[in-house]
Design a protein around this motif. Structure first.
Motif, PDB file in Angstrom:
ATOM      1  N   TYR A  86      -1.878  -9.319   9.814  1.00  0.00           N
ATOM      2  CA  TYR A  86      -1.411  -8.544   8.762  1.00  0.00           C
ATOM      3  C   TYR A  86       0.156  -8.244   9.171  1.00  0.00           C
ATOM      4  O   TYR A  86       0.118  -7.376   9.793  1.00  0.00           O
ATOM      5  N   ASP A 126       0.785  -1.137  -0.031  1.00  0.00           N
ATOM      6  CA  ASP A 126      -0.021  -0.103   0.109  1.00  0.00           C
ATOM      7  C   ASP A 126       0.974   0.982   0.024  1.00  0.00           C
ATOM      8  O   ASP A 126       2.169   1.160   0.174  1.00  0.00           O
ATOM      9  N   ARG A 129      -6.316  -7.529  11.318  1.00  0.00           N
ATOM     10  CA  ARG A 129      -7.475  -7.472  10.285  1.00  0.00           C
ATOM     11  C   ARG A 129      -6.998  -7.344   8.842  1.00  0.00           C
ATOM     12  O   ARG A 129      -5.821  -7.120   8.598  1.00  0.00           O
ATOM     13  N   GLY A 140      -4.563   6.804   5.999  1.00  0.00           N
ATOM     14  CA  GLY A 140      -4.855   5.528   6.094  1.00  0.00           C
ATOM     15  C   GLY A 140      -4.441   4.501   4.839  1.00  0.00           C
ATOM     16  O   GLY A 140      -4.361   3.490   5.000  1.00  0.00           O
ATOM     17  N   ASN A 164      -0.997  -5.916  12.088  1.00  0.00           N
ATOM     18  CA  ASN A 164      -2.538  -5.442  12.194  1.00  0.00           C
ATOM     19  C   ASN A 164      -3.272  -6.581  12.289  1.00  0.00           C
ATOM     20  O   ASN A 164      -2.826  -7.920  12.076  1.00  0.00           O
ATOM     21  N   LYS A 189       1.188   4.699   1.817  1.00  0.00           N
ATOM     22  CA  LYS A 189       0.761   5.216   2.923  1.00  0.00           C
ATOM     23  C   LYS A 189       0.800   6.873   2.859  1.00  0.00           C
ATOM     24  O   LYS A 189      -0.096   7.475   3.677  1.00  0.00           O
ATOM     25  N   GLY A 195      -6.471  -5.315   5.565  1.00  0.00           N
ATOM     26  CA  GLY A 195      -5.715  -4.065   5.379  1.00  0.00           C
ATOM     27  C   GLY A 195      -6.769  -3.074   4.403  1.00  0.00           C
ATOM     28  O   GLY A 195      -7.747  -3.800   3.629  1.00  0.00           O
ATOM     29  N   ASP A 196      -6.675  -1.961   4.602  1.00  0.00           N
ATOM     30  CA  ASP A 196      -7.637  -1.034   3.794  1.00  0.00           C
ATOM     31  C   ASP A 196      -6.315  -0.039   3.372  1.00  0.00           C
ATOM     32  O   ASP A 196      -5.937   0.955   4.099  1.00  0.00           O
ATOM     33  N   PRO A 197      -6.263   0.068   2.046  1.00  0.00           N
ATOM     34  CA  PRO A 197      -6.808  -0.331   0.981  1.00  0.00           C
ATOM     35  C   PRO A 197      -6.409  -1.860   0.323  1.00  0.00           C
ATOM     36  O   PRO A 197      -6.825  -2.323  -0.709  1.00  0.00           O
ATOM     37  N   GLU A 198      -5.623  -2.772   1.201  1.00  0.00           N
ATOM     38  CA  GLU A 198      -5.178  -3.911   0.462  1.00  0.00           C
ATOM     39  C   GLU A 198      -6.459  -4.989   0.054  1.00  0.00           C
ATOM     40  O   GLU A 198      -6.426  -5.546  -0.795  1.00  0.00           O
TER      41      GLU A 198
HETATM   42  N1  GLY Z   1      -3.294  -0.406   4.622  1.00  0.00           N
HETATM   43  C1  GLY Z   1      -2.930  -0.050   6.044  1.00  0.00           C
HETATM   44  C2  GLY Z   1      -3.818  -0.458   6.951  1.00  0.00           C
HETATM   45  O1  GLY Z   1      -4.822  -1.283   6.781  1.00  0.00           O
HETATM   46  O2  GLY Z   1      -3.546  -0.305   8.312  1.00  0.00           O
END
Ligand code: GLY
Ligand code: AMP
Length: 418
Positions: A258, A201, A276, A215, A274, A203, A278-281
């Motif tokens: 993650y 991602d 959970r 994020g 993490n 950042k 990932g966002d945006p993965e």
């Molecule tokens: N892509 C980073 C996060 O979800 O924390």
């Protein structure tokens, strides 16, 4: 029909709900207007009041708060760790203690509760300086800078509680690592763990990694610079000892672990965990996982995961369109053009999906901006080059005043991938 509840309201949950609905009836709580526009029901009911075969918890905040524990206490099947496992993300000080007990390679660091001690330590380090908040900060609690003055000011802001409240009052000062960064998301069933394809991602808010951390402004997968041997090395050196340490602590981790990894000249080093997706993965991994998503999550949630997930041999890229002022003070209410009533591209492009995070609908029914990251535009194609071109073609069709996006997502890897 099998029923699944997804907890959360971002583009990650939109992607999960979109991926899961191929195999089950999906309800999202609370969801968002982009998910609802696709015909996926969104309800404001607490997940403890809902019934389903599987509950998938998207964000870290409910996991750290023990929502998975509560649902498991009701006998429900949950994808997402209990609060004990979620501490790996909920406290960087806990993470660092965990990693040293597990003997997982990580950056050298100091943990501080007092400003004077933190500043004195900082002055003994050399640039670049890495300052992190202990608690949750939505991906924005990390400063990496060459300026000692900026680093000191950041320590003062964080420790005074000004920038992140209580989450910032304890800071971690870390050795800066150099290398290629990758996100390896590993699905765990409490005993066994299997990686998804490696992703990356972006950042920083601006092109060439300039500006503040966000994020996440975009992502792509798979990562051409990470070979199967590199993945195996992360599994052996980082994931396996972590799973052993989790077991030693009697943590039954069922969900995504993650690993944010720096591939350094000395080998992979863990930057963070993490707990959970990932966002945006997720917006690139879910399309690559295809219809196997429900089975994967259900097996992990029930402790019955025996084989690696099958990912399409294709590539996916997502580009985040963010609101004016993001990440500091995003503006709301700008009308978005280029979307149809389902929240997708007005002129459809095959292989493209628009995942919503910060949108709402005005009284005329038009989508308007309502958050920092507004939408993630995902494209899947046979090659990274094709996916990147398609994602940017799609993104150029969506407009709103003050829109920000990076033009260099996956760019430097474009020519390396087949
Ligand atoms: N892509 C980073 C996060 O979800 O924390
Ligand atoms: P984290 O929330 O710990 O992943 O940090 C956010 C981002 O800051 C990471 O994705 C890296 O780009 C950067 N970062 C964090 N820790 C370090 C470090 N020790 N050295 C260099 N960059 C780092």
């Amino acid at each position: 029909m099998t029923r699944c509840v997804v907890v959360g309201s971002g583009a990650r949950e939109h992607a999960l709900a979109w991926g899961l609905r191929a195999s089950c009836d999906v309800v999202v709580t609370p969801g968002n207007p982009g998910i609802a526009a696709m015909g996926i029901p969104c309800v404001s009911t607490s997940p403890t009041q809902l019934e389903a075969d599987l509950f998938v918890i998207g964000p870290e905040t409910p996991l750290v708060a023990g929502v998975a524990d509560m649902l498991r206490g009701q006998g429900k099947v949950v994808f997402g760790p209990n609060a004990d496992g979620a501490q790996l993300e909920g406290s960087k000080a806990y993470l660092k203690e965990f990693l040293s007990a597990a003997k997982v390679p990580t950056a050298n660091f100091g943990t501080f509760h007092e400003e004077a001690a933190a500043i004195a330590y900082l002055r003994r380090q050399s640039a670049p300086y890495v300052i992190k908040t202990d608690g949750l900060a939505a991906g924005k609690g990390v400063l990496v800078t060459d300026s000692l003055a900026e680093a000191e000011a950041d320590v003062r802001d964080k420790m005074s509680g000004e920038s992140f409240g209580d989450a910032g009052k304890c800071v971690i000062i870390e050795e800066a690592l150099r290398g290629e960064e990758c996100s390896l998301l590993v699905v765990c069933d409490g005993q066994r763990a299997f990686p998804l394809v490696p992703a990356q991602d972006f950042k920083r808010v601006g092109d060439n990694d300039e500006g503040p951390n966000t994020g996440g402004m975009g992502a792509f997968a798979p990562l051409p610079r990470m070979s199967p041997d590199d993945v195996q090395r992360v599994m052996d050196d980082i994931i396996a000892p972590s799973l052993r340490e989790l077991r030693r602590r009697h943590v039954n981790f069922r969900g995504v672990l993650y690993a944010g990894v720096m591939l350094t000249a000395q080998g992979p080093v863990l930057l963070e965990y993490n707990v959970r997706f990932g966002d945006p993965e997720t917006q690139v991994l879910v399309p690559l996982l295809g219809e196997g998503l429900y089975d994967l999550l259900y097996r992990a949630a029930t402790g019955d995961l025996h084989h690696a997930p099958v990912c399409a041999n294709r590539a996916a890229v997502t580009v985040v369109l963010a609101a004016e002022g993001y990440p500091v003070s995003p503006r709301s209410g700008d009308v978005i053009t280029g979307l149809n009533d389902q929240g997708q591209l007005l002129d459809a492009l095959e292989g493209v999906t628009v995942f919503h995070s910060g949108t709402s609908r005005n009284e005329d029914g038009h989508f308007v901006t309502a958050g920092g990251r507004v939408v993630s535009v995902t494209a899947m194609a046979d090659t990274l080059h094709g996916a990147r071109a398609l994602a940017y073609r799609a993104a150029s069709r969506i407009e709103f005043a003050g829109q920000q996006f990076r033009t260099d997502i996956a760019q430097k890897y474009d020519s390396e991938a087949s």
